[in-house]
Design a protein around this motif. Structure first.
Motif, mmCIF file in Angstrom:
data_model
loop_
_atom_site.group_PDB
_atom_site.id
_atom_site.type_symbol
_atom_site.label_atom_id
_atom_site.label_comp_id
_atom_site.label_asym_id
_atom_site.label_seq_id
_atom_site.Cartn_x
_atom_site.Cartn_y
_atom_site.Cartn_z
ATOM 1 N N ILE A 166 0.193 3.839 3.291
ATOM 2 C CA ILE A 166 0.192 2.378 3.266
ATOM 3 C C ILE A 166 -0.539 1.850 4.497
ATOM 4 C CG2 ILE A 166 1.664 0.330 3.468
ATOM 5 C CD1 ILE A 166 3.700 1.885 1.701
ATOM 6 N N LEU A 167 -0.291 2.461 5.639
ATOM 7 C CA LEU A 167 -0.956 2.022 6.869
ATOM 8 C C LEU A 167 -2.466 2.215 6.803
ATOM 9 C CD1 LEU A 167 1.485 3.326 9.630
ATOM 10 C CD2 LEU A 167 1.301 1.010 8.691
ATOM 11 N N THR A 168 -2.916 3.261 6.118
ATOM 12 C CA THR A 168 -4.356 3.524 6.011
ATOM 13 C C THR A 168 -4.965 2.923 4.753
ATOM 14 O OG1 THR A 168 -4.015 5.649 4.902
ATOM 15 C CG2 THR A 168 -4.149 5.667 7.322
ATOM 16 N N GLY A 169 -4.139 2.366 3.876
ATOM 17 C CA GLY A 169 -4.639 1.747 2.652
ATOM 18 C C GLY A 169 -4.793 2.684 1.486
ATOM 19 N N GLN A 170 -4.295 3.914 1.609
ATOM 20 C CA GLN A 170 -4.431 4.888 0.528
ATOM 21 C C GLN A 170 -3.158 5.704 0.349
ATOM 22 O OE1 GLN A 170 -7.903 7.259 0.895
ATOM 23 N NE2 GLN A 170 -9.217 5.530 1.336
ATOM 24 N N PRO A 171 -2.091 5.061 -0.110
ATOM 25 C CA PRO A 171 -0.847 5.817 -0.269
ATOM 26 C C PRO A 171 -0.926 6.810 -1.430
ATOM 27 C CG PRO A 171 -0.586 3.676 -1.218
ATOM 28 C CD PRO A 171 -1.942 3.692 -0.556
ATOM 29 N N LEU A 172 -0.384 7.966 -1.236
ATOM 30 C CA LEU A 172 -0.269 8.963 -2.283
ATOM 31 C C LEU A 172 1.201 9.107 -2.619
ATOM 32 C CD1 LEU A 172 -2.659 11.709 -0.889
ATOM 33 C CD2 LEU A 172 -3.158 10.020 -2.647
ATOM 34 N N LEU A 173 1.487 9.242 -3.880
ATOM 35 C CA LEU A 173 2.863 9.448 -4.297
ATOM 36 C C LEU A 173 2.906 10.737 -5.081
ATOM 37 C CD1 LEU A 173 5.645 8.147 -4.149
ATOM 38 C CD2 LEU A 173 5.185 7.053 -6.312
ATOM 39 N N PRO B 235 21.149 4.561 -1.053
ATOM 40 C CA PRO B 235 20.317 4.310 0.130
ATOM 41 C C PRO B 235 19.774 5.556 0.829
ATOM 42 C CG PRO B 235 22.630 3.915 0.625
ATOM 43 C CD PRO B 235 22.540 4.158 -0.849
ATOM 44 N N PHE B 236 20.359 6.723 0.583
ATOM 45 C CA PHE B 236 19.890 7.933 1.252
ATOM 46 C C PHE B 236 18.892 8.731 0.415
ATOM 47 C CE2 PHE B 236 24.050 7.075 3.188
ATOM 48 C CZ PHE B 236 23.644 6.942 4.509
ATOM 49 N N ARG B 237 18.568 8.258 -0.766
ATOM 50 C CA ARG B 237 17.608 8.948 -1.633
ATOM 51 C C ARG B 237 16.186 8.548 -1.236
ATOM 52 N NH1 ARG B 237 20.113 10.376 -7.224
ATOM 53 N NH2 ARG B 237 22.088 11.169 -6.417
ATOM 54 N N GLU B 238 15.545 9.418 -0.514
ATOM 55 C CA GLU B 238 14.220 9.117 0.009
ATOM 56 C C GLU B 238 13.179 9.011 -1.099
ATOM 57 O OE1 GLU B 238 12.888 10.937 3.683
ATOM 58 O OE2 GLU B 238 14.902 11.783 3.912
ATOM 59 N N ARG B 239 13.344 9.758 -2.165
ATOM 60 C CA ARG B 239 12.395 9.693 -3.280
ATOM 61 C C ARG B 239 12.361 8.290 -3.865
ATOM 62 N NH1 ARG B 239 12.609 13.814 -8.180
ATOM 63 N NH2 ARG B 239 11.049 14.849 -6.936
ATOM 64 N N VAL B 240 13.521 7.703 -4.076
ATOM 65 C CA VAL B 240 13.605 6.353 -4.637
ATOM 66 C C VAL B 240 12.988 5.353 -3.664
ATOM 67 C CG1 VAL B 240 15.200 4.557 -5.412
ATOM 68 C CG2 VAL B 240 15.629 6.936 -6.016
ATOM 69 N N ARG B 241 13.266 5.504 -2.404
ATOM 70 C CA ARG B 241 12.715 4.598 -1.388
ATOM 71 C C ARG B 241 11.190 4.735 -1.326
ATOM 72 N NH1 ARG B 241 15.228 1.639 2.497
ATOM 73 N NH2 ARG B 241 17.206 2.625 2.004
ATOM 74 N N ALA B 242 10.673 5.955 -1.399
ATOM 75 C CA ALA B 242 9.225 6.171 -1.383
ATOM 76 C C ALA B 242 8.579 5.539 -2.615
ATOM 77 C CB ALA B 242 8.914 7.662 -1.314
ATOM 78 N N GLN B 243 9.222 5.645 -3.763
ATOM 79 C CA GLN B 243 8.696 5.028 -4.976
ATOM 80 C C GLN B 243 8.644 3.504 -4.835
ATOM 81 O OE1 GLN B 243 11.437 6.751 -7.790
ATOM 82 N NE2 GLN B 243 9.931 8.245 -8.465
ATOM 83 N N LEU B 244 9.688 2.926 -4.277
ATOM 84 C CA LEU B 244 9.709 1.478 -4.064
ATOM 85 C C LEU B 244 8.592 1.067 -3.106
ATOM 86 C CD1 LEU B 244 10.886 -1.341 -4.364
ATOM 87 C CD2 LEU B 244 12.566 -0.744 -2.582
ATOM 88 N N GLY C 239 11.883 12.218 5.613
ATOM 89 C CA GLY C 239 11.224 13.437 5.177
ATOM 90 C C GLY C 239 9.747 13.219 4.902
ATOM 91 N N PRO C 240 9.067 14.281 4.486
ATOM 92 C CA PRO C 240 7.628 14.226 4.275
ATOM 93 C C PRO C 240 7.186 13.194 3.232
ATOM 94 C CG PRO C 240 8.409 16.491 4.097
ATOM 95 C CD PRO C 240 9.601 15.620 4.269
ATOM 96 N N MET C 241 7.920 13.065 2.147
ATOM 97 C CA MET C 241 7.503 12.148 1.087
ATOM 98 C C MET C 241 7.462 10.712 1.590
ATOM 99 S SD MET C 241 9.104 11.416 -2.679
ATOM 100 C CE MET C 241 9.128 13.141 -3.037
ATOM 101 N N MET C 242 8.533 10.269 2.194
ATOM 102 C CA MET C 242 8.598 8.907 2.697
ATOM 103 C C MET C 242 7.556 8.688 3.790
ATOM 104 S SD MET C 242 12.329 7.186 3.246
ATOM 105 C CE MET C 242 12.141 6.283 4.763
ATOM 106 N N SER C 243 7.402 9.657 4.661
ATOM 107 C CA SER C 243 6.448 9.545 5.764
ATOM 108 C C SER C 243 5.003 9.502 5.261
ATOM 109 C CB SER C 243 6.618 10.714 6.736
ATOM 110 O OG SER C 243 7.898 10.664 7.318
#
Length: 69
Positions: free
Chosen positions: A58-65, A6-15, A48-52
């Motif tokens: 997502i809010l603007t309709g153009q997520p970058l990963l 649950p603390f891995r932000e990279r995995v959460r950002a990917q999801l 962190g920056p990745m998740m943010s």
């Protein structure tokens, strides 16, 4: 993976990114808020920056990963 780590932000950002790409923006935003709350309560930190960046995208309709593969 998010449940097991649950603390891995990279995995959460990917999801979040995948959920958004599948048309499930509400679920993606929920994953962000759940993670933000958990990080604040358990560790006293903000996402962190990745998740943010994925969340803002997502809010603007153009997520970058970037760098999350």
């Amino acid at each position: 993976m998010v449940t097991g780590y649950p603390f891995r932000e990279r995995v959460r950002a990917q999801l979040m990114f995948v959920l958004h790409r599948c048309g499930r923006q509400s679920d993606a935003i929920g994953v962000y808020h759940e993670g933000r709350q958990m990080l604040a309560e358990e560790l006293g930190v903000d996402p962190g920056p990745m998740m943010s960046e994925v969340y803002q995208g997502i809010l603007t309709g153009q997520p970058l990963l970037r760098c999350a593969a």
